[in-house]
Design a protein around this motif. Structure first.
Motif, mmCIF file in Angstrom:
data_model
loop_
_atom_site.group_PDB
_atom_site.id
_atom_site.type_symbol
_atom_site.label_atom_id
_atom_site.label_comp_id
_atom_site.label_asym_id
_atom_site.label_seq_id
_atom_site.Cartn_x
_atom_site.Cartn_y
_atom_site.Cartn_z
ATOM 1 N N LYS A 206 -10.973 1.488 1.816
ATOM 2 C CA LYS A 206 -12.423 1.723 1.727
ATOM 3 C C LYS A 206 -12.884 2.662 2.848
ATOM 4 O O LYS A 206 -13.751 3.513 2.635
ATOM 5 N N TRP B 198 -14.546 6.398 2.436
ATOM 6 C CA TRP B 198 -15.806 6.727 3.120
ATOM 7 C C TRP B 198 -15.655 7.976 3.984
ATOM 8 O O TRP B 198 -16.491 8.889 3.937
ATOM 9 N N ASN C 169 -16.355 9.970 -0.288
ATOM 10 C CA ASN C 169 -16.340 9.497 -1.668
ATOM 11 C C ASN C 169 -16.975 8.117 -1.839
ATOM 12 O O ASN C 169 -16.979 7.580 -2.944
ATOM 13 N N ALA C 170 -17.481 7.529 -0.760
ATOM 14 C CA ALA C 170 -18.054 6.186 -0.843
ATOM 15 C C ALA C 170 -18.996 5.972 0.330
ATOM 16 O O ALA C 170 -18.997 6.736 1.309
ATOM 17 N N GLU C 171 -19.812 4.928 0.219
ATOM 18 C CA GLU C 171 -20.711 4.557 1.300
ATOM 19 C C GLU C 171 -19.923 3.910 2.438
ATOM 20 O O GLU C 171 -18.808 3.425 2.239
ATOM 21 N N GLN C 172 -20.515 3.884 3.626
ATOM 22 C CA GLN C 172 -19.853 3.245 4.762
ATOM 23 C C GLN C 172 -19.601 1.774 4.445
ATOM 24 O O GLN C 172 -20.527 1.037 4.095
ATOM 25 N N GLU D 32 -18.355 -2.293 5.035
ATOM 26 C CA GLU D 32 -18.402 -3.344 6.033
ATOM 27 C C GLU D 32 -17.029 -3.992 6.090
ATOM 28 O O GLU D 32 -16.559 -4.559 5.113
ATOM 29 N N GLU E 1 -19.957 -1.407 14.015
ATOM 30 C CA GLU E 1 -20.566 -0.105 13.704
ATOM 31 C C GLU E 1 -20.095 0.953 14.691
ATOM 32 O O GLU E 1 -19.833 2.102 14.316
ATOM 33 N N ARG F 109 -15.422 7.961 12.478
ATOM 34 C CA ARG F 109 -16.048 9.095 11.773
ATOM 35 C C ARG F 109 -16.002 10.370 12.611
ATOM 36 O O ARG F 109 -15.656 11.446 12.109
#
Length: 510
Positions: free
Chosen positions: A128, A132, A136-139, A141, A147, A154
């Motif tokens: 996942k 991200w 291709n995807a949201e951040q 959890e 965070e 990132r």
């Protein structure tokens, strides 16, 4: 068609246009950025050939930029997204970690051939993160990751485009997110292969199964693989499939190393005349040095290049003696060369672990110290994106006039290593160092023997490959002597690009 903003020479412009036409026929139009789905059953193989300094790497880099700008996805050895079945992809490959790192240092996201043939299998949670980071995807959890840790990942990914480095920045180890390795099942799309003179027939066939469009970049003046009888893979292509770059761009910078390399093309040049040219170059430019001794300090990171195996072994013994290395152990900082993997077929997964993480035949490695278990070593793989590994090791120290090497310590099975303070010119192909020492007495012996390879005197091929391994400074060593080292061996010059990866938690069962 519109060319990149930089100024190409005529031969580069012709090559760019020709390759663009081939890509357009394959559904990738660089002129207007239009991409069509891959076409089944259509394949194309081409080669760009030229000597050192002719602009092959520049052309490769500009083609990469144009393909990326057109929307082609660049596939690395780290991670491959599952998005878009009909997407167009590009992979940029080199035969060794060191050759791939030379391209990465120039801003080209290259990986090794092996890392494309074998891909990592990620834990679903960390996959996942990969999706991200690739947009291709949201951040996601992820339990245990804050965070702040994800933000570090990132930022690292934005700067390096390396998933391994990004996850390391988040505080993760390879064993946290890689569950195994698998042979690639699905084909890719477009493949660029640098240092194609090193390709053997099996590698070429493997790449042909993966890439419908394959473009090779190679130097016809180098040495062919030892099992290819002097022939290089791209030499079998028909003339229209080979694009030749003839203009030597770097000559404009008045590079004495390249001047010497290209002087070897003269069929009438004799060894003594060439050595006089080296002497003259050394007198007027400090980038060429006429050395009376081999420098031990340089051998720890930049091996002496030799032709004869006997010379290699003698220099290694002299190096170890100069640093006071004991016969029954290795000193941290000693250089090694991977000589392959000694594992039975039933341990295929462990073999893939070792090879996929950089321990392929010819890889340059620095010994950092013993591992956590007997027979294991902590190693730094030169040129690898994730250089720190811990692996079951078999280290062989060869001695003059002895058939069997001395093995200071060994696991029962695992990665095998020879000492790397001196290497043969054949094994040095694809690598580059700031400063290179070439052992001239060996090349003189090759000249006296009068051997030819593919119509060219072997000594000229040897000299050409050896001196073009130097990017900044060439030391032409004329005498069989070793200078004393200025200090002890060190390892603090080796900065890991990520946290250590554990290759195996225990030795494989016999």
């Amino acid at each position: 068609m519109a060319l990149p903003a930089l100024t190409f020479s005529d031969d580069q412009a012709h090559a760019f246009d020709t390759i663009s036409e081939v890509l357009s026929e394959a559904g990738v139009n660089l002129a207007d950025g239009l991409l069509q789905p891959p076409r089944e059953g259509k394949s194309s193989v081409m080669a760009v050939v030229g000597k050192a300094g002719s602009g092959k790497t520049l052309l490769l880099a500009e083609l990469y930029k144009a393909l990326e700008a057109a929307g082609v996805d660049v596939v690395s050895g780290d991670f491959e997204s599952r998005k878009k079945k009909d997407r167009r992809t590009l992979a940029i490959l080199a035969p060794t970690n060191k050759a791939a790192s030379v391209l990465r240092n120039r801003g080209v996201p290259a990986t090794t051939i092996h890392r494309i043939l074998y891909t990592p299998v990620y834990d679903p949670e960390y996959e996942k993160i990969a999706e991200w980071l690739n947009g291709n995807a949201e951040q996601p959890e992820i339990e245990g990751l804050t965070e702040t840790a994800l933000e570090r990942a990132r930022l690292q990914f934005e700067s390096s485009k390396s998933l391994f480095a990004a996850l390391a920045a988040a505080g993760l180890r390879g064993s946290d997110f890689i569950t195994g390795w698998k042979r690639r099942e699905d084909p890719l799309d477009i493949g660029f292969v640098d240092e194609a003179s090193m390709l053997d027939e099996k590698q070429f066939n493997d790449l042909g199964e993966i890439f419908p469009t394959l473009l090779m970049f190679g130097d016809p003046a180098q040495l062919a693989p030892v099992n290819q009888s002097g022939a290089m893979i791209f030499e079998t292509l028909p003339a229209p499939r080979k694009l030749t770059l003839s203009r030597v761009h770097r000559q404009e910078a008045d590079n004495p190393i390249l001047d010497l390399a290209h002087a070897l093309a003269d069929p009438d040049l004799e060894f003594h005349q060439f050595e006089q040219m080296v002497t003259d170059a050394a007198a007027r430019d400090d980038r060429v040095v006429l050395g009376q001794r081999v420098e031990a300090d340089l051998m720890a990171r930049s091996p002496v290049l030799v032709w004869r195996n006997a010379t290699r072994i003698r220099l290694i013994q002299a190096f170890r003696g100069a640093y006071g290395a004991p016969e029954d152990d290795l000193l941290p900082g000693e250089p090694l060369i991977c000589d392959g993997i000694e594992l039975p077929m039933k341990h295929r997964k462990k073999r893939l672990d070792l090879e996929a993480r950089g321990l392929i035949k010819g890889a340059q490695v620095v010994y950092l110290g013993p591992g956590r278990k007997p027979g294991f070593s902590r190693l730094h793989v030169m040129g690898a994106e994730d250089p720190r590994v811990n692996a079951a090791s078999i280290v062989k120290i060869e001695k003059p006039d002895e058939e069997e090497p001395f093995i200071p310590f060994a696991a029962r099975m695992g990665a095998t290593f020879l000492h790397g303070a001196a290497v043969t010119i054949h094994k040095a192909q694809g690598s580059q160092w700031d400063t290179v020492q070439v052992f001239a007495p060996d090349i003189f012996v090759a000249a006296r023997m009068g051997r030819m390879e593919a119509g060219i005197a072997l000594w000229k091929r040897l000299a050409y490959v050896a001196i073009t391994r130097a990017s900044e400074r060439l030391i032409w060593v004329t005498r069989n002597r070793l200078a004393r080292p200025s200090g002890t061996l060190i390892t603090d010059d080796l900065t890991p690009e990520s946290v250590p990866l554990t290759l195996t938690s225990e030795e494989p069962d016999p």
